[in-house]
Design an enzyme around this catalytic site. Structure first.
Site, PDB file in Angstrom:
ATOM      1  N   TRP A 159       0.940  -1.114   0.501  1.00 33.10           N
ATOM      2  CA  TRP A 159       0.013   0.041  -0.251  1.00 33.10           C
ATOM      3  C   TRP A 159       1.141   1.064  -0.180  1.00 33.10           C
ATOM      4  O   TRP A 159       1.823   1.789   0.915  1.00 33.10           O
ATOM      5  CB  TRP A 159      -1.680   0.310   1.146  1.00 33.10           C
ATOM      6  CG  TRP A 159      -1.480   0.928   1.559  1.00 33.10           C
ATOM      7  CD1 TRP A 159      -2.856   1.497   0.694  1.00 33.10           C
ATOM      8  CD2 TRP A 159      -1.264   2.201   1.911  1.00 33.10           C
ATOM      9  NE1 TRP A 159      -2.605   2.794   1.110  1.00 33.10           N
ATOM     10  CE2 TRP A 159      -2.313   3.574   2.077  1.00 33.10           C
ATOM     11  CE3 TRP A 159      -0.115   2.268   3.430  1.00 33.10           C
ATOM     12  CZ2 TRP A 159      -2.728   4.728   3.062  1.00 33.10           C
ATOM     13  CZ3 TRP A 159      -0.043   3.821   4.005  1.00 33.10           C
ATOM     14  CH2 TRP A 159      -0.971   4.904   3.234  1.00 33.10           C
ATOM     15  N   ARG A 185     -10.036  -3.848   7.765  1.00 35.18           N
ATOM     16  CA  ARG A 185     -10.584  -2.957   7.234  1.00 35.18           C
ATOM     17  C   ARG A 185     -12.440  -2.404   7.528  1.00 35.18           C
ATOM     18  O   ARG A 185     -13.298  -1.506   6.620  1.00 35.18           O
ATOM     19  CB  ARG A 185     -11.126  -1.535   5.460  1.00 35.18           C
ATOM     20  CG  ARG A 185     -10.287  -0.169   5.731  1.00 35.18           C
ATOM     21  CD  ARG A 185     -10.501   0.612   4.142  1.00 35.18           C
ATOM     22  NE  ARG A 185     -10.548   2.630   4.302  1.00 35.18           N
ATOM     23  CZ  ARG A 185     -11.149   3.281   3.157  1.00 35.18           C
ATOM     24  NH1 ARG A 185     -11.955   2.689   3.127  1.00 35.18           N
ATOM     25  NH2 ARG A 185     -10.781   4.197   3.670  1.00 35.18           N
ATOM     26  N   TRP A 214     -14.441   3.948  -8.781  1.00 33.54           N
ATOM     27  CA  TRP A 214     -15.329   2.910  -7.963  1.00 33.54           C
ATOM     28  C   TRP A 214     -13.830   2.361  -6.965  1.00 33.54           C
ATOM     29  O   TRP A 214     -12.777   1.921  -8.123  1.00 33.54           O
ATOM     30  CB  TRP A 214     -15.512   2.381  -9.677  1.00 33.54           C
ATOM     31  CG  TRP A 214     -16.224   0.763  -8.621  1.00 33.54           C
ATOM     32  CD1 TRP A 214     -15.344  -0.745  -8.288  1.00 33.54           C
ATOM     33  CD2 TRP A 214     -17.146  -0.423  -9.433  1.00 33.54           C
ATOM     34  NE1 TRP A 214     -15.838  -1.716  -8.538  1.00 33.54           N
ATOM     35  CE2 TRP A 214     -17.250  -1.323  -9.107  1.00 33.54           C
ATOM     36  CE3 TRP A 214     -18.463   0.094 -10.250  1.00 33.54           C
ATOM     37  CZ2 TRP A 214     -18.335  -2.702  -9.684  1.00 33.54           C
ATOM     38  CZ3 TRP A 214     -19.165  -0.333 -10.719  1.00 33.54           C
ATOM     39  CH2 TRP A 214     -19.360  -1.588 -10.722  1.00 33.54           C
ATOM     40  N   ASP A 215     -13.763   1.746  -6.230  1.00 31.68           N
ATOM     41  CA  ASP A 215     -13.093   1.799  -4.699  1.00 31.68           C
ATOM     42  C   ASP A 215     -13.466   0.101  -4.673  1.00 31.68           C
ATOM     43  O   ASP A 215     -14.361  -0.543  -4.993  1.00 31.68           O
ATOM     44  CB  ASP A 215     -12.822   2.077  -4.261  1.00 31.68           C
ATOM     45  CG  ASP A 215     -11.787   2.580  -3.190  1.00 31.68           C
ATOM     46  OD1 ASP A 215     -11.263   1.785  -3.395  1.00 31.68           O
ATOM     47  OD2 ASP A 215     -11.444   3.745  -2.746  1.00 31.68           O
ATOM     48  N   MET A 216     -12.192  -0.423  -4.428  1.00 33.25           N
ATOM     49  CA  MET A 216     -12.116  -1.944  -3.757  1.00 33.25           C
ATOM     50  C   MET A 216     -11.503  -1.738  -2.284  1.00 33.25           C
ATOM     51  O   MET A 216     -10.638  -1.955  -2.684  1.00 33.25           O
ATOM     52  CB  MET A 216     -12.166  -2.677  -4.921  1.00 33.25           C
ATOM     53  CG  MET A 216     -12.011  -4.239  -4.642  1.00 33.25           C
ATOM     54  SD  MET A 216     -11.035  -4.815  -4.251  1.00 33.25           S
ATOM     55  CE  MET A 216     -11.635  -6.466  -4.597  1.00 33.25           C
ATOM     56  N   ASN A 217     -11.450  -1.869  -1.699  1.00 34.09           N
ATOM     57  CA  ASN A 217     -10.556  -1.535   0.057  1.00 34.09           C
ATOM     58  C   ASN A 217     -10.510  -2.827   0.261  1.00 34.09           C
ATOM     59  O   ASN A 217     -10.116  -3.184   1.345  1.00 34.09           O
ATOM     60  CB  ASN A 217     -11.361  -0.243   0.328  1.00 34.09           C
ATOM     61  CG  ASN A 217     -10.793   0.844  -0.379  1.00 34.09           C
ATOM     62  OD1 ASN A 217      -9.648   1.031  -0.511  1.00 34.09           O
ATOM     63  ND2 ASN A 217     -11.923   1.789   0.076  1.00 34.09           N
ATOM     64  N   CYS A 245      -9.730   1.571  -9.145  1.00 31.22           N
ATOM     65  CA  CYS A 245      -9.561   2.226  -7.485  1.00 31.22           C
ATOM     66  C   CYS A 245      -9.385   1.146  -6.452  1.00 31.22           C
ATOM     67  O   CYS A 245     -10.577   0.512  -6.731  1.00 31.22           O
ATOM     68  CB  CYS A 245     -10.058   3.731  -7.336  1.00 31.22           C
ATOM     69  SG  CYS A 245      -8.538   3.935  -5.645  1.00 31.22           S
ATOM     70  N   ASP A 296      -2.273   5.909  -3.219  1.00 26.52           N
ATOM     71  CA  ASP A 296      -2.286   6.663  -1.681  1.00 26.52           C
ATOM     72  C   ASP A 296      -1.569   7.642  -1.752  1.00 26.52           C
ATOM     73  O   ASP A 296      -2.079   8.487  -1.154  1.00 26.52           O
ATOM     74  CB  ASP A 296      -3.405   5.891  -0.921  1.00 26.52           C
ATOM     75  CG  ASP A 296      -4.752   5.250  -0.730  1.00 26.52           C
ATOM     76  OD1 ASP A 296      -5.589   6.225  -2.361  1.00 26.52           O
ATOM     77  OD2 ASP A 296      -5.428   4.717  -0.654  1.00 26.52           O
TER      78      ASP A 296
HETATM   79  C1  GLA Z   1      -9.427   4.383  -1.116  1.00 27.18           C
HETATM   80  C2  GLA Z   1      -8.178   5.111  -1.910  1.00 27.18           C
HETATM   81  C3  GLA Z   1      -8.739   6.767  -1.385  1.00 27.18           C
HETATM   82  C4  GLA Z   1     -10.358   6.945  -0.739  1.00 27.18           C
HETATM   83  C5  GLA Z   1     -10.412   5.617   0.432  1.00 27.18           C
HETATM   84  C6  GLA Z   1     -11.855   6.256   0.879  1.00 27.18           C
HETATM   85  O1  GLA Z   1      -8.059   3.864   0.163  1.00 27.18           O
HETATM   86  O2  GLA Z   1      -7.821   4.858  -2.463  1.00 27.18           O
HETATM   87  O3  GLA Z   1      -8.535   7.217  -2.625  1.00 27.18           O
HETATM   88  O4  GLA Z   1     -11.321   6.945  -1.869  1.00 27.18           O
HETATM   89  O5  GLA Z   1     -10.566   4.221  -0.290  1.00 27.18           O
HETATM   90  O6  GLA Z   1     -11.667   5.484   1.802  1.00 27.18           O
END
Ligand code: GLA
Length: 739
Positions: free
Chosen positions: A199, A443, A477-480, A526, A548
């Site tokens: 990360w 998370r 469009w995120d995936m965390n 993302c 990030d």
């Molecule tokens: C991820 C993305 C960030 C932001 C956060 C929001 O970490 O990479 O840019 O959008 O989620 O929770």
């Protein structure tokens, strides 16, 4: 047509402008790798398979084939019948036995390039590419394999994919299905280059010496990952930007992958790439087919730079479909690092107003606008507006932002669910999990089992209704998190091994549906920064959030590694705050702007809190983006100097295809005592032209270049002198145009 057949020697050559890829059939049965390198005039070189040197050929031996199986350079190696190297294909039959031997049965040549159903892939019209399909079969277990090879007419790129079909009356179980394999002499003493990280430190370039054994990189996290990118290159030890051999392979896929380089007992190197076999198994019913995703390969004997430019051209011309590809992207301001979860309509409007004054063109509202999401501990899955933060909802906000004169975009994380959410309370069984076991959280969230049709449809309806509810021009469009606790209520016991791959296919299906319904939407993928930064995603989104980490010094490593195979136009890059939120490092506003200009360009800070001096720099940076965007987006990328190597400064440039214009970015990371100026050797210019040099928005003293006229050959062979600047992280942006 660039596919040549040598019937006599049973050879097939795929020719690109400067390379050839040759496969051959040995003993009428076995498909082997013959050659991949500089262009050959003709399909020849069967002897490179060494079938004539020793009675390796089974028919000549008239005894057994063990030695042959264990040394032949198979074009698509299998397992269980005498080849002990790492295979591309491993199959179990319904009796539980593993073994497969593929025999050649024929070939076909097509103009153009067939699509891969449900999968992202490069595309080409008739006249732009030709495709060779080799048909192989194992009659004992009833399996047919189509090995597809495509060569492009005007680019030195080859693609490979594989389609497997069960022709037996019983199910077959695929346990390892890779897409690319080749084996060649290791006379070059190859090293393996990979893009590794974590990360906030994605895609750092690593070079490893290869020795006897298997060296592999990969991901088993359910996404292509931050830890390893689905890219590797065999490079000769002398390989640098402009010289040496670089043979890069890149997987057009966003899930688990493996790349393996094996140095064998005979000092051959086998290079494999495809879906990671860890936990994978696919039940192939009688008559059913399985399509393995595509691998792109590029061979360059003019170093990494040429390889990079070929990948860039290929992806810009033959992979990224978005109508936004060639358009200037709106310069956005994202509120994530400005506010995190703590915002409301008024705060966003104040950012939008100030942004508009500076020349910014779009406001992107990041995480925290839905459910009761005031931290990352809740509400994923509850895609209804938090009216306390945004009274009147998205439409009211979007309209107000539009009235100010900005476009409006939002963040979503559709694949996820928080344990603390209305969705999870209603459908706890929708989260990926194994009965009786508490699923691991990353998370504080779970992953929705979008491999199930009803879950996928629900997710799609949520996305679609949000996008219809207001004037939304852009989606991040995120995936965390990673996938874990694999188990699906939608799959039988003997299909559980399919879930990871089905998950990736489901992501593709969701994004395909979204783009079909909202074709003009600007989509940015993302994943906790750049954990799903891969060619598969590029088929859907013209840009991907790179990391990030917006710290300039770290970004130099990240953007250098990323640009090794991805075009600058897809690299999500913003000007962040200083001190940087990830590293705490302080950097001048100008330098942050110069680094972000080599990507999609935008801001991720609270513009209302900037000093007047910093704010005053934004209109100039926005103007630079509009002025120079076409160079970064369509030009040829040349790496001029690497901070990773010299630990002092970094420089790269983009040159227009007609060599009329160029843009050089120079960043002095550490000022080290030395009375001499830096000398950098520009690249890709017309040696016979004279260029006018002009500096844009630098600080710390002028280069006194504006108006200078210097011949292209002098700039390339003599170099450009850049005076040292007082302090660290100082930068120069130099524009060159032919007189
Ligand atoms: C991820 C993305 C960030 C932001 C956060 C929001 O970490 O990479 O840019 O959008 O989620 O929770």
């Amino acid at each position: 047509m660039s596919i040549e057949i040598n019937e006599k020697e049973q050879l097939f050559a795929l020719h690109t402008p400067e390379t050839s890829y040759v496969v051959g059939i040995a003993d009428g049965l076995y498909a082997g790798h013959v050659y991949y390198g500089k262009r050959l005039r003709h399909a020849s070189g069967a002897y490179l398979m060494r079938t004539g040197q020793h009675p390796f050929i089974p028919s000549a031996l008239k005894r057994e084939k063990g030695t042959f199986m264990s040394v032949f350079p198979f074009a698509y190696p299998t397992q269980g019948v005498g080849d002990y190297r790492t295979p591309a294909l491993q199959v179990r039959n319904s009796r539980g036995m593993r073994g497969c031997e593929l025999h050649y049965t024929g070939y076909r040549i097509d103009a153009g390039k067939p699509a891969l159903e449900g999968l992202p892939a490069t595309f080409a019209k008739e006249g732009e590419a030709s495709t060779l399909t080799l048909f192989l079969a194992d009659e004992v277990i009833g399996l047919e394999a189509e090995l597809r090879f495509t060569c492009f007419e005007d680019l030195d790129a080859i693609t490979r994919s594989v389609v497997l079909k069960n022709t037996s009356g019983e199910p077959l179980y695929l346990e390892k299905v890779l897409s690319f394999s080749m084996e060649t002499d290791n006379a070059e003493h190859f090293e393996l280059l990979s893009l590794s990280g974590t990360w906030a430190r994605e895609r750092n370039i690593i070079r490893s010496r290869l020795d006897r054994g298997i060296y592999s990189v990969g991901s088993v996290r359910g996404e292509s990952s931050q830890q390893e990118n689905p890219f590797t290159a065999l490079v000769s030890p002398d390989c640098c930007e402009d010289r040496g051999i670089a043979l890069g392979v890149h997987f057009v896929y966003s899930g688990n992958f493996i790349a393996e380089a094996e140095i064998t007992e005979n000092d051959m190197v086998r290079l494999n790439m495809g879906i990671h076999p860890g936990g994978f198994s696919w039940k192939l019913e009688p008559g059913a087919s399985f399509t393995a995703p595509e691998v792109v390969s590029v061979y360059s004997c003019e170093g990494l730079g040429k390889m990079s430019r070929t990948f860039h051209d290929l992806y810009r011309e033959h992979l990224i479909r978005s109508p936004w590809l060639k358009r200037e992207r709106p310069i956005l301001i994202n509120n994530w690092e400005a506010t995190y979860f703590n915002f409301n309509t008024e705060k966003l409007i104040s950012i939008a107003r100030e942004a508009k004054k500076c020349g910014i063109e779009m406001l992107v509202m990041d995480d925290g606008w839905f459910g009761r999401r005031d931290s990352d501990a809740s509400s994923l899955g509850d895609w209804f507006v938090n009216e306390e933060k945004l009274p009147g909802g998205l439409k009211v906000l979007a309209d107000r932002v539009n009235e100010i004169g900005l476009k409006f975009g939002i963040w979503m994380e559709p694949e996820m669910v928080s344990p603390d959410s209305e969705l999870y309370r209603a459908h706890p069984d929708w989260a990926i999990r194994q009965p009786g076991r508490d699923p691991v959280q990353f998370r504080e969230q779970y992953v929705l089992d979008i491999t199930r049709r009803e879950v996928r449809d629900y997710v799609y309806e949520q996305v679609s209704s949000i996008l219809k509810s207001a004037n939304i021009a852009y989606v991040k469009w995120d995936m965390n998190r990673y996938l874990a606790d694999m188990g699906s209520l939608g799959l039988d016991a003997d299909r559980q091994g399919e879930q990871m791959h089905r998950y990736t296919l489901a992501v593709y299906e969701l994004q395909e549906r979204m783009l079909a319904e909202f074709p003009d939407l600007l989509l940015e993928n993302c994943s906790s920064g750049g954990a799903r930064f891969d060619p598969g995603m590029l088929y859907y989104s013209p840009q991907i959030w790179c990391s990030d980490d917006m710290d300039v010094a770290e970004r130099l490593f990240i953007q250098e590694g990323t640009a090794l195979c991805y075009p600058l136009s897809c690299i999500g890059a913003h000007v962040g705050a200083s001190p940087n939120h990830t590293t705490g490092r302080v950097a001048p506003f100008i330098t942050r702007g110069h680094a972000a200009l080599s990507g999609t360009f935008g801001y991720e800070l609270d513009v209302t809190k900037l000093s007047e001096e910093e704010k005053a720099l934004i209109p100039g940076q926005c103007a630079d983006y509009h002025r120079f965007h076409h160079l970064a987006a369509d030009g040829d990328y040349y790496r001029v100097a690497s901070y990773r190597e010299n630990r002092e400064y970094d420089a790269w440039m983009s040159v227009s295809k007609d060599k009329r214009e160029a843009l050089v970015t120079f960043i002095q990371v550490l000022n080290r005592p030395n009375f001499r100026s830096y000398r950098i050797f520009l690249k890709g210019l017309d040696p016979e032209a004279v260029y006018r040099l002009e500096e844009s928005g630098s600080d710390g003293g002028s280069l006194k270049l504006s108006g200078d006229r210097i011949p292209g050959d002098v700039l390339m062979y003599g170099g450009l002198l850049i005076p040292r600047l007082p302090g660290d992280l100082k930068s120069r942006l130099i524009y060159l145009v032919k007189e």
